[in-house]
Design an enzyme around this catalytic site. Structure first.
Site, PDB file in Angstrom:
ATOM      1  N   HIS A 178      66.883  42.759  57.106  1.00 57.81           N
ATOM      2  CA  HIS A 178      65.911  42.433  56.063  1.00 57.81           C
ATOM      3  C   HIS A 178      65.850  40.923  55.924  1.00 57.81           C
ATOM      4  O   HIS A 178      66.847  40.266  55.623  1.00 57.81           O
ATOM      5  CB  HIS A 178      66.291  43.097  54.738  1.00 57.81           C
ATOM      6  CG  HIS A 178      66.082  44.576  54.742  1.00 57.81           C
ATOM      7  ND1 HIS A 178      66.830  45.448  53.987  1.00 57.81           N
ATOM      8  CD2 HIS A 178      65.190  45.349  55.421  1.00 57.81           C
ATOM      9  CE1 HIS A 178      66.411  46.685  54.190  1.00 57.81           C
ATOM     10  NE2 HIS A 178      65.421  46.653  55.059  1.00 57.81           N
ATOM     11  N   ALA A 179      64.670  40.366  56.114  1.00 56.49           N
ATOM     12  CA  ALA A 179      64.497  38.931  56.320  1.00 56.49           C
ATOM     13  C   ALA A 179      65.023  38.081  55.173  1.00 56.49           C
ATOM     14  O   ALA A 179      65.612  37.028  55.382  1.00 56.49           O
ATOM     15  CB  ALA A 179      63.013  38.637  56.558  1.00 56.49           C
ATOM     16  N   GLU A 181      67.410  38.420  53.049  1.00 58.57           N
ATOM     17  CA  GLU A 181      68.808  38.534  52.659  1.00 58.57           C
ATOM     18  C   GLU A 181      69.656  37.509  53.408  1.00 58.57           C
ATOM     19  O   GLU A 181      70.470  37.831  54.265  1.00 58.57           O
ATOM     20  CB  GLU A 181      69.272  39.971  52.901  1.00 58.57           C
ATOM     21  CG  GLU A 181      68.474  40.970  52.066  1.00 58.57           C
ATOM     22  CD  GLU A 181      68.697  42.436  52.446  1.00 58.57           C
ATOM     23  OE1 GLU A 181      69.540  42.703  53.329  1.00 58.57           O
ATOM     24  OE2 GLU A 181      68.023  43.302  51.857  1.00 58.57           O
ATOM     25  N   ASN A 249      64.800  48.874  58.841  1.00 57.15           N
ATOM     26  CA  ASN A 249      65.870  49.769  58.415  1.00 57.15           C
ATOM     27  C   ASN A 249      65.334  51.108  57.902  1.00 57.15           C
ATOM     28  O   ASN A 249      66.065  51.864  57.267  1.00 57.15           O
ATOM     29  CB  ASN A 249      66.731  49.109  57.339  1.00 57.15           C
ATOM     30  CG  ASN A 249      68.110  49.736  57.243  1.00 57.15           C
ATOM     31  OD1 ASN A 249      68.722  50.039  58.272  1.00 57.15           O
ATOM     32  ND2 ASN A 249      68.598  49.950  56.030  1.00 57.15           N
ATOM     33  N   HIS A 302      73.932  43.633  54.386  1.00 55.76           N
ATOM     34  CA  HIS A 302      72.722  43.492  53.577  1.00 55.76           C
ATOM     35  C   HIS A 302      73.073  42.763  52.280  1.00 55.76           C
ATOM     36  O   HIS A 302      74.224  42.470  52.001  1.00 55.76           O
ATOM     37  CB  HIS A 302      72.152  44.875  53.221  1.00 55.76           C
ATOM     38  CG  HIS A 302      71.554  45.613  54.367  1.00 55.76           C
ATOM     39  ND1 HIS A 302      70.216  45.887  54.459  1.00 55.76           N
ATOM     40  CD2 HIS A 302      72.113  46.154  55.471  1.00 55.76           C
ATOM     41  CE1 HIS A 302      69.966  46.563  55.565  1.00 55.76           C
ATOM     42  NE2 HIS A 302      71.112  46.737  56.207  1.00 55.76           N
ATOM     43  N   SER A 303      72.044  42.518  51.460  1.00 57.53           N
ATOM     44  CA  SER A 303      72.270  42.072  50.089  1.00 57.53           C
ATOM     45  C   SER A 303      71.064  42.489  49.255  1.00 57.53           C
ATOM     46  O   SER A 303      69.963  42.645  49.801  1.00 57.53           O
ATOM     47  CB  SER A 303      72.457  40.549  50.016  1.00 57.53           C
ATOM     48  OG  SER A 303      71.242  39.859  50.144  1.00 57.53           O
ATOM     49  N   GLU A 377      76.413  46.064  51.096  1.00 59.49           N
ATOM     50  CA  GLU A 377      75.485  45.304  50.261  1.00 59.49           C
ATOM     51  C   GLU A 377      76.278  44.190  49.586  1.00 59.49           C
ATOM     52  O   GLU A 377      77.050  44.433  48.659  1.00 59.49           O
ATOM     53  CB  GLU A 377      74.823  46.209  49.223  1.00 59.49           C
ATOM     54  CG  GLU A 377      73.879  47.249  49.786  1.00 59.49           C
ATOM     55  CD  GLU A 377      72.508  46.692  50.097  1.00 59.49           C
ATOM     56  OE1 GLU A 377      72.261  45.494  49.800  1.00 59.49           O
ATOM     57  OE2 GLU A 377      71.667  47.457  50.633  1.00 59.49           O
TER      58      GLU A 377
END
Length: 416
Positions: A178-179, A181, A249, A302-303, A377
């Site tokens: 995910h761009a 993060e 994802n 991720h975050s 996360e």
């Protein structure tokens, strides 16, 4: 002259920010209670003018949502009507984005092939660092290009191995699917740095090899760096009929498009035209498939949310080895907590969050057969959300590193 440059730069940035797509946007922290309120929020996740920054959890944990200024009154009225309490987390998203951008551009540039943990590095800098490590540590590091992104950027996996024992189990880590993060690639870089350049960690390579892909979605990642208009871009950058990109994802071919994703290509959770429509997802799946006999642990960073999640994401049913997955996840969470008190929640994805099918962690376990598969996360920036301040990078990286060492210990003991 230097003062003049700074003044002019600030002027340009301020003018640019005034044209930002986030002008007038706010972030609210919603505090749902009860199943009815949670279900109502679950139905809002694909609203185009709402951006859920944190996962919607089943335990009534607060959720952070960015709202377009045009829809602000509609959202607050809806929340009041449903008796959902909320606070204003970020009153001016536009200013927060500008402040972060200023921090990035005013840090002194690092030398070619070098990195630091006081700024977020661009994709080119990251790959240059990997290349420098391969040159400086030829007996420890090799680089394998597993393909190119949609826009032609190299997807480079760093392979770290002492070669002291053929066929050692592999820990595979990816980040940046995910761009927006940014902290995820930074943590992956710290792991690489510690494994290669810190001799005190040589024991972590005795029985385990590490393969790490620091940025899985480099096109999206670069897009969030290069334009203030789309700092919170999430998807890839592939060309669609109406909109750009897909959520990589949600694009893996395991229960693809069943639940928790969107068929609208303009949505952040758009699952793609078909399973594996995204070239980045294909590259990752091919690499894991080719090495599935050795990869014993798959980690995707991720975050944000402070969660350690394992399959399944498409159903609330638990995997048959749930006991091991839970126990190991809890041990990792304890290792992280012991550093600075950061608390992580551990559990299967759908029993903590609302279901989302088509994820890389589900695919790695369900199709590639990787026994131990987790999504981590990472922490966010408190009042700054995804804009985790640069001075917090090192702290998050260090505490996560302790968790990675716990993962390594388990793999060393189980598979040797």
């Amino acid at each position: 002259m230097n003062v003049l440059i700074v003044v002019v730069t600030l002027f340009v940035l301020t003018a640019f920010a005034a044209q930002s797509g986030y002008e007038g946007n706010k972030v609210y922290r919603l505090k749902p209670t009860g199943k009815k309120q949670l279900e109502m929020l679950a139905n809002l996740r694909n609203e185009k003018n709402l951006d859920f920054w944190t996962p919607l959890r089943r335990d009534e944990h607060p959720v952070d949502v960015m709202v377009n200024f045009k829809e602000e009154k509609w959202l607050t009225d809806l929340l009041k009507k449903n008796n959902i309490t909320y606070d204003t987390l970020i009153d001016d998203v536009d200013s927060a984005v500008l402040e972060e951008h200023e921090r990035q551009i005013f840090f002194p540039p690092t030398k070619q092939g070098r990195i630091s943990f006081i700024k977020y590095h661009r994709h080119e800098e990251i790959n240059a660092y990997l290349s420098r490590l391969a040159k400086d540590y030829p007996n420890l590091v090799s680089i394998q290009n597993i393909g190119k992104s949609y826009e032609g950027r190299d997807l480079d996996v760093i392979q770290i191995s002492t070669n002291s024992s053929a066929g050692k189990p592999v820990i595979f880590i990816d980040a940046g699917i995910h761009a927006r993060e940014w902290i995820a690639p930074a943590v992956a870089l710290y792991a690489i740095n510690q494994l290669v350049e810190n001799k005190d960690n040589a024991n972590l390579l005795e029985k385990v090899d590490w393969n790490i892909l620091p940025v899985l979605n480099p096109d999206g990642y670069e897009y969030t760096h290069s334009t203030l208009l789309q700092r919170f871009w999430r998807k890839t950058r592939s060309q669609g009929n109406k909109c750009i990109g897909a959520d990589a994802n949600r694009n893996f071919d395991f229960h693809w498009a069943e639940i928790g994703s969107s068929s609208d290509e303009c949505d952040d959770t758009y699952h793609g035209k078909h399973a594996f429509s995204e070239i980045e997802a294909i590259a990752l799946s091919n690499y894991i498939s080719q090495n599935k006999n050795r990869i014993k642990l798959y980690l995707t960073l991720h975050s944000f949310g402070q969660l350690i999640l394992y399959p399944w994401g498409y159903t609330s049913e638990l995997p048959r080895d749930n006991e091991e997955l839970l126990s190991l996840g809890e041990a990792v969470a304890e290792s992280i907590k012991n550093v600075s008190g950061t608390n992580y929640i551990v559990g299967s994805s759908t029993n903590i969050l609302y279901a989302a099918a088509g994820g890389s962690d589900d695919w790695a376990k369900g199709v590639a057969g990787v026994e131990l598969s987790y999504t981590i996360e990472l922490p966010g920036g408190g009042l700054l959300g995804f804009d985790l301040p640069t001075w917090k990078i090192l702290g998050v990286a260090k505490e996560t590193w302790e968790g990675l060492k716990t993962f390594c210990k388990h793999i060393s003991e189980k598979f040797n």
